[in-house]
Each structure stands twice: as C-alpha cells, then as structure tokens.
Design an enzyme around this catalytic site. Sequence first.
Site, PDB file in Angstrom:
ATOM      1  N   GLU A   1       0.463   3.548   1.949  1.00  0.00           N
ATOM      2  CA  GLU A   1       0.608   3.993   3.342  1.00  0.00           C
ATOM      3  C   GLU A   1       1.981   3.674   3.921  1.00  0.00           C
ATOM      4  OE1 GLU A   1      -2.351   3.706   6.227  1.00  0.00           O
ATOM      5  OE2 GLU A   1      -4.017   3.914   4.835  1.00  0.00           O
TER       6      GLU A   1
ATOM      7  N   TYR B   1      -1.574  -0.388  11.181  1.00  0.00           N
ATOM      8  CA  TYR B   1      -1.871  -1.049   9.897  1.00  0.00           C
ATOM      9  C   TYR B   1      -0.713  -0.873   8.919  1.00  0.00           C
ATOM     10  CZ  TYR B   1      -3.499  -1.311   5.053  1.00  0.00           C
ATOM     11  OH  TYR B   1      -3.579  -1.582   3.704  1.00  0.00           O
TER      12      TYR B   1
ATOM     13  N   THR C   1       0.829  -1.215   0.000  1.00  0.00           N
ATOM     14  CA  THR C   1       0.000   0.000   0.000  1.00  0.00           C
ATOM     15  C   THR C   1       0.862   1.263   0.000  1.00  0.00           C
ATOM     16  OG1 THR C   1      -1.494   1.301   1.415  1.00  0.00           O
ATOM     17  CG2 THR C   1      -0.154  -0.323   2.523  1.00  0.00           C
TER      18      THR C   1
END
Length: 339
Positions: free
Chosen positions: A130, A152, A128
Amino acid sequence: MFKNIMVTGGAGFIGSNFVRLIINERKDYNVINYDKLTYAGNLENLDDIKNNDRYTFVKGDIADFERVSETLKKYDIDVIINFAAETHVDRSIMGAVDFIKTDVEGVYVLLEAARLRGGLKRFIQISTDEVYGSVEIGYSKETDTLMPRNPYSASKAGGDRIAYSFFATYNMDVIITRASNNYGPYQYPEKLIPLFITNAIEGMSLPLYGDGLNIRDWLFVEDHCRAILFLLENGENGEVYNIGGGNLHTNIEITKKILEYMNKPETLIKPVKDRIGHDRRYALDSSKLEKLGWQPQMSFEQGLKFTIDWYCKNERWWRKLKNQDFKEYYKKQYIDREK
Ligand code: NAD
Ligand code: DAU
C-alpha cells in the site's frame, strides 16, 4: 547464525503464522513473541505451540521504550522482525492516532532501543504494497516512488522509511519487505475474505464497496511467512523486497468465488457506499525476490478453498472475535453505507 528472535505482533494474523513456521522448522532459534494484545492480538492463535521450550510470550507495546529495552536485554535478542501494527484501512479512516503511534513511532522505538543496546544482527520491517499508493497500470518495483493515500498506508510508509534510515545513517542491518494482501487461517474477521466467509456462514449480507472492481494481489499467508524466513537467512542488508502472490482479482470476483465454493446465493451480495479514498489497484513486481529463489507455492483457487474450509471448521475461534466490541465497530462502519 541467529539465536534469539523477537517477533513483534506475533499474536496477530501473519505474525502467529510466522511464529508457528519458525518454531516448527528452525530448531536452533528461540522465539520471543512481543505483543500488546490489541483487539487484533489473540494468543489462541498459538495454542498449539505455546508450551514449546523455544517459545516465550511477552506482553508489551512496541512504542514503550523501557519495556522494549528490558526485553532486548533479558532475552539477549539478536534479531527483530516487526509485524506489530494497526492494520485495518477502514479503522485508520475513522481515526489514525493509534496508527501513527504504533506504525511510525513504534518502529522508531524498536530501532532506537536496539541501536543503543548494540548487538542486533538483523531488523526486518514488515511493510506493505500500500505504500506505493494506487497503481492503475503496471506493477510496482521496489525503486518506485512511494505515494500512500490513506492514513494506514501513510503511517506504514513512515515506518518503512524510518527503518531504512537506521541502515543508511547508523549502518544497522535492516531489511524491508512489502507484501500484497494476505489471506489464510487466523485472519481477524474485519478484512474482506474472512468477513465475507463468516458473514456467509451466518447468513448475513456481504457489504461490497463501490462498484466491486478494485483490484488486489492475493498472497497465501504461509507463502508470505516463507518469504520472510527466506529473507531473514538470505536477504541483503539495506534492501527492500516486494512479496506478491501474483493473483490479481477484483473484489466482485473474490466475492462470487467465495459464495460459489460455499454453495451460497449471490443475493447475499450487498453493494454499499465506497471506502473514501479507496485505492483502485495494487500490483507488485516480485522479480527481485524470485531471482533469489522464492516463489509462492499456493494457487489462489486452492488457497481460497483451504481458507473457507478452515473458517468452517474453526467457528469457535472466530465467533468469539465477533463479540460486542466487533458488533459496535461493524455498526459504525457499515450502518450508513446503504447506497
Ligand atoms: P493483525 O492486525 O492481524 O495483527 C497485528 C498484531 O500487532 C496484533 O497481534 C496486535 O496485538 C499487535 N500490535 C498492534 N499494536 C501493537 C503495539 N503497539 N505493540 C505491540 N504489538 C502491537 O495484522 P496482520 O494482518 O497480521 O499484519 C501484520 C503486519 O503485516 C503489519 O505490519 C501489516 O502492516 C503487514 N502487512 C499485512 C498485510 C495483510 O494483508 N494483512 C499485507 C502486507 C503487510
Ligand atoms: O495490500 C496490503 C494490505 O492489505 C495490508 O497492508 C493491510 O494491512 C490489509 O488490511 C489489506 O488492506 P486492504 O484495504 O486491501 O484490505 P481489506 O480486506 O480491508 O479490503 C480488501 C478490498 O475489499 C478493498 O478493495 C476493500 C474491499 N472491501 C473490504 C471490506 C472490509 C469491501 O468491498 N467490503 C468490505 O467490507
């Protein structure tokens, strides 16, 4: 080239869109959907293709070494595409144990089971954007430092680097993809876009975190799935690829667009306390993948209208998901957020 593709997390949002795409567009591939069916896994996402001869569902946990090994052997798997993960940032802030187990250990178990068995031709880890952390200015490149800032994204960064280590150490064929925020059909209604659309349909308020000025780069799910299929067939071993939609918007812009397209009043917007550690901005430089020939096809306006329409036409699908467990989660997550 490839024959038996194990798609883990294929009952989730992006995984189910991907399974449908390859069943419909690649008649030479068999798909083995391996999924634990957590709260986010839903076999109804694949009702339309479940009886296809080239599709098999196996219930299993990616962190279960025996079950993974048995499945690799039984179906003579030659590709693994790992979508399986705990995916919601807010839930990871409430407690991260399941995130570490699945998003870190699960990735290791898949790779180790495949390494010991041998014969795997390609492993794709769905990571991701992120993992780069909050990017206040500019656009993240694949070579940028990873600076994840919530449980996460830290777990996903762990899985991302474990996958890379199996290329660097054992010479396995590994590709890592880092996509931006997906939206589209079959997204579980805890995430911003489906939560706000379904809340608006129900006449409930739309809880907007903080000042609403955090920025995400929105990618239509089918464009993401096509990028993964493209990389399965054209990507290079050991490489990382960003997959961005090129649609940078603040949350307040998205919220207002949703209400405008749905003909609902802006009075439904309810500013609430911010997410703790809330990343301000994500933005990807996807030129590495674009140079190979992939481009997102869906404009944000069109994609958002399509998605709103889909949720309006598929109330039966999402109403079942906003069940008692969801209501309890929602209460915990939002009750003390009044500003
Ligand atoms: P999702 O939450 O909708 O689905 C996750 C799926 O994984 C579910 O079917 C669930 O049952 C399954 N799963 C969870 N733990 C498992 C385990 N231990 N073993 C087997 N299956 C398990 O997720 P999504 O939004 O479709 O995301 C898919 C992947 O894409 C994830 O790896 C996520 O990190 C990544 N990703 C998502 C986005 C996004 O915007 N949604 C963006 C970039 C990357
Ligand atoms: O960037 C890719 C990531 O996008 C994926 O890796 C994650 O799996 C996926 O969940 C998503 O993470 P975000 O935290 O960006 O998505 P979410 O939909 O939870 O939130 C999007 C933005 O909207 C974020 O700035 C927080 C805000 N938000 C979210 C919710 C659920 C609100 O303002 N109110 C809300 O109720």
